[in-house]
Design a protein around this motif. Structure first.
Motif, short mmCIF file in Angstrom:
data_model
loop_
_atom_site.label_atom_id
_atom_site.label_comp_id
_atom_site.label_asym_id
_atom_site.label_seq_id
_atom_site.Cartn_x
_atom_site.Cartn_y
_atom_site.Cartn_z
N PRO A 14 0.87 -1.28 0.39
CA PRO A 14 0.03 -0.01 -0.26
C PRO A 14 1.07 1.65 0.16
O PRO A 14 1.79 1.07 0.83
N LEU A 15 0.51 2.28 -0.66
CA LEU A 15 1.06 3.04 -1.15
C LEU A 15 0.05 4.88 -0.86
O LEU A 15 -0.53 4.74 -2.11
N PRO A 16 -0.44 4.21 0.30
CA PRO A 16 -2.34 5.86 0.31
C PRO A 16 -1.43 7.36 -0.07
O PRO A 16 -1.75 7.70 0.58
N LEU A 17 -1.24 7.61 -0.80
CA LEU A 17 0.10 9.05 -1.01
C LEU A 17 -0.78 9.40 -2.77
O LEU A 17 -0.40 8.23 -3.25
N GLU A 18 -1.29 10.70 -2.34
CA GLU A 18 -2.17 11.11 -3.93
C GLU A 18 -0.88 11.85 -4.39
O GLU A 18 0.51 12.59 -3.37
N ASN A 19 -1.14 11.68 -5.59
CA ASN A 19 -0.30 13.12 -6.64
C ASN A 19 1.75 12.42 -6.55
O ASN A 19 2.33 13.21 -6.51
N VAL A 20 1.09 11.27 -6.40
CA VAL A 20 2.95 10.42 -6.95
C VAL A 20 3.38 10.50 -8.02
O VAL A 20 3.11 10.33 -9.05
N ASN A 63 9.01 -2.28 5.36
CA ASN A 63 8.57 -2.76 5.71
C ASN A 63 8.17 -4.41 5.38
O ASN A 63 7.18 -4.86 4.55
N PRO A 64 9.09 -5.82 6.01
CA PRO A 64 8.44 -6.92 5.59
C PRO A 64 6.79 -7.47 6.05
O PRO A 64 6.67 -8.82 5.39
N LEU A 65 5.87 -6.47 6.59
CA LEU A 65 4.52 -6.93 6.45
C LEU A 65 4.14 -6.86 5.34
O LEU A 65 2.83 -7.32 5.01
N TYR A 66 5.04 -6.44 4.21
CA TYR A 66 4.03 -5.70 3.28
C TYR A 66 4.82 -6.42 1.97
O TYR A 66 5.66 -6.41 1.46
N GLY A 67 4.21 -7.38 0.59
CA GLY A 67 5.07 -7.51 0.04
C GLY A 67 3.83 -8.31 -1.44
O GLY A 67 2.58 -8.18 -1.11
N GLY A 68 4.40 -8.48 -2.43
CA GLY A 68 3.92 -8.91 -3.60
C GLY A 68 3.58 -8.53 -4.79
O GLY A 68 4.64 -7.66 -4.46
N CYS A 69 2.83 -8.85 -5.80
CA CYS A 69 2.93 -8.13 -7.29
C CYS A 69 2.16 -6.87 -7.61
O CYS A 69 2.17 -6.25 -8.59
N ILE A 70 1.69 -6.69 -6.36
CA ILE A 70 0.41 -5.46 -6.38
C ILE A 70 0.91 -4.14 -5.77
O ILE A 70 0.65 -4.52 -4.73
N LEU A 71 0.63 -3.50 -6.81
CA LEU A 71 1.10 -2.01 -5.44
C LEU A 71 -0.51 -1.48 -5.75
O LEU A 71 -0.60 -1.04 -6.71
N VAL A 72 -0.62 -0.30 -4.20
CA VAL A 72 -2.26 0.19 -4.59
C VAL A 72 -1.69 0.96 -3.86
O VAL A 72 -0.79 1.84 -3.13
N ALA A 73 -1.85 2.54 -4.98
CA ALA A 73 -1.33 3.68 -4.46
C ALA A 73 -2.56 4.57 -4.76
O ALA A 73 -4.03 4.72 -4.83
N SER A 100 -4.75 2.74 -8.59
CA SER A 100 -5.38 3.69 -7.40
C SER A 100 -6.56 4.12 -8.79
O SER A 100 -7.16 3.38 -9.52
N SER A 101 -7.06 5.39 -8.46
CA SER A 101 -8.65 5.71 -8.71
C SER A 101 -8.34 7.45 -9.72
O SER A 101 -9.45 7.37 -10.10
N PHE A 102 -6.97 6.70 -10.16
CA PHE A 102 -6.44 8.11 -11.28
C PHE A 102 -5.03 7.86 -11.79
O PHE A 102 -3.90 7.65 -10.67
N PHE A 103 -4.67 7.79 -13.07
CA PHE A 103 -3.54 7.58 -13.73
C PHE A 103 -3.03 9.06 -14.71
O PHE A 103 -4.10 9.45 -14.92
#
Length: 196
Positions: A14-20, A63-73, A100-103
């Motif tokens: 998870p990367l819950p930041l806008e306007n990356v 953070n070792p808690l998170y992994g996988g091949c999907i980035l949620v931004a 994401s909700s917008f690219f």
């Protein structure tokens, strides 16, 4: 032949930041290279590492808690410059899907051209994904390209996403633009013969 897309089931980062923007995805100082190799190591470089090269423990990729091949931004992912290197870095790190909700349009196309699937969901669905991942970092998301659906397995909610038909065909068959042309070489030559 590139890795074909079908149904991807994975945990998420998870990367819950806008306007990356693309400069945050891959800083400008790494743009000298013309080869795609090694870009994954510098994905989110300035957020991920201190100046001395040591990892910042509070950044999600460390953070070792998170992994996988999907980035949620967050919303408006990939804004800023049109550098294709940003998509190289995302693919090079091992992400196959970004939700994401917008690219930004150019970045979205760069991802598709580099075999990363950008999935646009509603802001409500995105918020529920972030909440589910926070509650259980091991929860999985199912991205079904043939059906064009994304499912939050924690809530059972599913949403449909749009994708250009040509790009969908290329991803599902592991073809880039050149591969596609070569696959259709006989048809192109036949058309040229008929239309001389």
């Amino acid at each position: 032949m590139k890795q074909k897309f079908d149904i991807i089931t994975s945990t998420c980062v998870p990367l819950p930041l806008e306007n990356v923007d693309t400069d945050q995805i891959i800083p400008a100082r790494f743009l000298k290279a013309t080869d795609k190799k090694g870009f994954g190591e510098n994905l989110f470089r300035d957020w991920r590492y201190n100046k001395d090269g040591s990892p910042k423990p509070d950044f999600v990729l460390n953070n070792p808690l998170y992994g996988g091949c999907i980035l949620v931004a967050g919303k408006n992912f990939g804004s800023g410059s049109s550098r294709e290197h940003a998509a190289w870095a995302i693919a090079g790190y091992g992400f196959r899907v970004v939700i994401s909700s917008f690219f930004a349009d150019i970045h979205k196309n760069n991802e598709l051209n580099n075999f990363v699937l950008p999935v646009v969901v509603s802001e409500q669905f995105l918020a529920s994904l972030f909440a589910s991942i926070e509650e259980n970092p091991k929860m999985q998301v199912v991205v079904n390209l043939p059906e064009q659906t994304v499912t939050n397995t924690a809530t059972g909610a599913t949403e449909h996403f749009e994708i250009n038909g040509y790009k969908k065909h290329c991803l599902m068959n592991g073809l880039d633009d050149i591969d596609y042309l070569l696959e259709n070489k006989e048809k192109i030559e036949a058309w040229e013969q008929q239309n001389r």
